[in-house]
Enzyme design. Structure first.
Site, mmCIF file in Angstrom:
data_model
loop_
_atom_site.group_PDB
_atom_site.id
_atom_site.type_symbol
_atom_site.label_atom_id
_atom_site.label_comp_id
_atom_site.label_asym_id
_atom_site.label_seq_id
_atom_site.Cartn_x
_atom_site.Cartn_y
_atom_site.Cartn_z
ATOM 1 N N GLU A 6 -12.720 -0.467 -0.305
ATOM 2 C CA GLU A 6 -12.629 0.917 0.015
ATOM 3 C C GLU A 6 -13.906 1.599 -0.158
ATOM 4 O OE1 GLU A 6 -9.211 3.377 -0.088
ATOM 5 O OE2 GLU A 6 -7.931 1.670 0.214
ATOM 6 N N ASN A 24 -2.458 -2.097 -3.799
ATOM 7 C CA ASN A 24 -3.447 -1.170 -3.466
ATOM 8 C C ASN A 24 -3.365 0.084 -4.580
ATOM 9 O OD1 ASN A 24 -5.726 0.354 -1.664
ATOM 10 N ND2 ASN A 24 -4.089 1.800 -1.916
ATOM 11 N N GLU A 25 -4.194 0.143 -5.520
ATOM 12 C CA GLU A 25 -4.504 1.323 -6.292
ATOM 13 C C GLU A 25 -3.175 1.706 -7.039
ATOM 14 O OE1 GLU A 25 -6.054 4.813 -4.192
ATOM 15 O OE2 GLU A 25 -7.833 3.903 -4.044
ATOM 16 N N HIS A 66 0.965 -1.240 -0.082
ATOM 17 C CA HIS A 66 0.019 -0.144 -0.050
ATOM 18 C C HIS A 66 0.884 1.159 -0.130
ATOM 19 C CE1 HIS A 66 -4.115 1.387 1.233
ATOM 20 N NE2 HIS A 66 -3.570 2.581 0.860
ATOM 21 N N TRP A 94 -13.516 2.392 4.421
ATOM 22 C CA TRP A 94 -12.364 3.197 4.498
ATOM 23 C C TRP A 94 -12.560 4.637 5.456
ATOM 24 C CZ3 TRP A 94 -7.339 2.347 3.837
ATOM 25 C CH2 TRP A 94 -6.333 3.385 4.442
#
Ligand SMILES: N#[N+]C[C@@H]1[C@@H](O)[C@H](O)[C@@H](O)[C@@H]2O[C@H]12
Length: 446
Positions: A352, A165-166, A121, A398
């Site tokens: 999220e 993550n992203e 992350h 989130w």
């Protein structure tokens, strides 16, 4: 009032990330991360704040797990700090770092809370950044070594694994726009970093599958439903471009073994190109068990020839906004779930969803009614998506607690637990009690 009841095993959770909550940035053998370095750079973060202490979760994890159990969470998504395990990114292992996550996972299991681990992350070991970071193709290999070790240690204890993550946010905000670590401003670098992130993802998936573990592995992608400003041909085309750029860039390689056409057009328009073995797509497209999506808001776009990057502009929506300035648009969650499940037919987790508000602690309480409304309306859309055929497996708010919101520092509160950073006292907000009821009833009133 109609009660909307979710499937029996629907997973209700919350999410956090290591750099945003742990603190102990240089304690017990942990190596420096790119976010330690970036947040120590004057001017990078709101009021020069940093994650050195954050929510002190490294020392307070037992108390935090107790609060998760009090809320009744079925699952808890958190990330492992790579440099807390491998201080130099690879090679020497930090036993105290391994022990922290072992204790955290055991505490969660004791409370019947399913751990959902994000391997990365954004807090890359600085030692690897010093060797090029995600611009260096070898980092993908180092990631798979790190992942293999984590699977070896915790693979039989943890049922849900998220590789990245992203990656869009990490690649673009970190390498093109400089707003995030490592703070680079190099458009081509964003595409190279993005590709190496995807390669890292694929190698980790292969390692997990070769390990024969019996959990599920996927990736978390940030998505925003996209709508045209008008129904003109040009605006409809702009929707396709924005959707391909922000939503599909990191999904299409996994499911279709190719980048969306728009990615090549951006590179071409900017006289850029980058090379990689086409066989990378065989690795990147290693089959995953689920797609994780982070949804917060939507985009409205209109054709705009003057924008040389994507040929479009974003139009402000008419609805209320959160403290992040993001329009509240719950229907966008329903629409994006329907679109993604239609296109890829893969189980989905909402990894999220949540909102930042200017929460105030008064008389020992935080009456965050706006956040309750935000969560209620999005949970309803999740229900309608399931009703209409989407294989949606879970929903993670989130965030569990207020935390370090990247470049915004501690100025944005997303938690359902309020954190008094001066005392590190945790106080359940009204939204925590709202969520407790949703979990108890496995549903919500329409
Ligand atoms: N901003 N914002 C809130 C939230 C951020 O705190 C998370 O770390 C990211 O995964 C994602 O951007 C969403």
């Amino acid at each position: 009032m109609v009660k909307l009841v979710f499937p029996k095993d629907f997973l209700w959770g919350t999410a956090t990330a290591s750099y945003q909550i742990e603190g102990a940035w240089n304690e017990d053998g942990k190596g420096e991360s790119t976010w330690d370095r970036f947040s120590h750079t004057p001017g990078a973060i709101y009021q020069n704040q940093n994650g050195d202490v954050a929510c002190d979760h490294y020392h307070r994890y037992e108390e935090d797990v107790k609060l998760m159990a009090e809320i009744g969470l079925k699952a808890y998504r958190f990330s492992i700090s790579w440099p807390r395990i491998f201080p130099e990114g690879r090679g020497k292992i930090n036993p105290k770092g391994v022990s922290f996550y072992e204790r955290l996972i055991n505490k969660l299991l004791e409370k019947n809370i399913k751990p959902a681990i994000t391997l990365y992350h954004w807090d890359l070991p600085q030692a690897l950044e010093d060797k090029g970071g995600w611009l260096n193709r070898d980092t993908a290999k180092y990631f798979s070594e790190y992942a293999s070790f984590i699977f070896y240690k915790f693979g039989d204890m943890v049922p849900i694994w998220i590789t990245l993550n992203e990656p869009f946010v990490n690649a673009f905000l970190g390498y093109a726009w400089g707003w995030h670590a490592p703070g680079k401003k190099d458009l081509k670098g964003a595409f190279v970093a993005g590709h190496n992130l995807l390669l890292a993802h694929g190698l980790a998936v292969q390692a997990y599958k070769e390990g024969g573990y019996n959990g599920n592995i996927g990736i978390t992608i940030n998505v925003a439903a996209v709508y045209p400003y008008t129904n003109s041909e040009e605006d409809l085309r702009a929707v396709q471009v924005q959707d391909a750029f922000e939503n599909r860039w990191f999904i299409e390689p996994i499911f279709r073994k190719k980048y969306p056409e728009v990615i090549w057009k951006i590179l071409e328009k900017n006289y850029l190109s980058f090379d990689f073995p086409i066989s990378d797509f065989d690795i990147i497209s290693s089959p995953i068990d689920f797609l994780g999506i982070n949804y917060y808001t939507r985009n409205i776009v209109a054709h705009d020839e003057s924008n040389k990057f994507l040929g479009l502009k974003r139009i402000e929506g008419p609805n209320e906004r959160t403290e992040m300035g993001w329009e509240i648009y719950p229907d966008g969650l329903y629409d994006i779930l329907i679109q993604l499940y239609r296109d890829y037919k893969i189980p989905i987790y909402i990894t999220e969803n949540g909102a930042a508000y200017n929460d105030k602690l008064e008389n020992g309480k935080v009456e965050d009614n706006k956040r309750i409304e935000y969560l209620r309306e999005h949970i309803k859309r999740a229900y309608f998506a399931i009703r209409d055929g989407v294989d949606l497996r879970g929903y993670f708010i989130w965030s569990l607690m207020d935390n370090f919101e990247w470049a915004h520092g501690y100025s944005k509160r997303f938690g359902i637990i309020y954190v008094d950073y001066d005392t590190q006292k945790r106080i359940l907000k009204d939204s925590a009690y709202f969520y407790k009821k949703v979990i108890e009833e496995n549903g919500i009133e329409e």
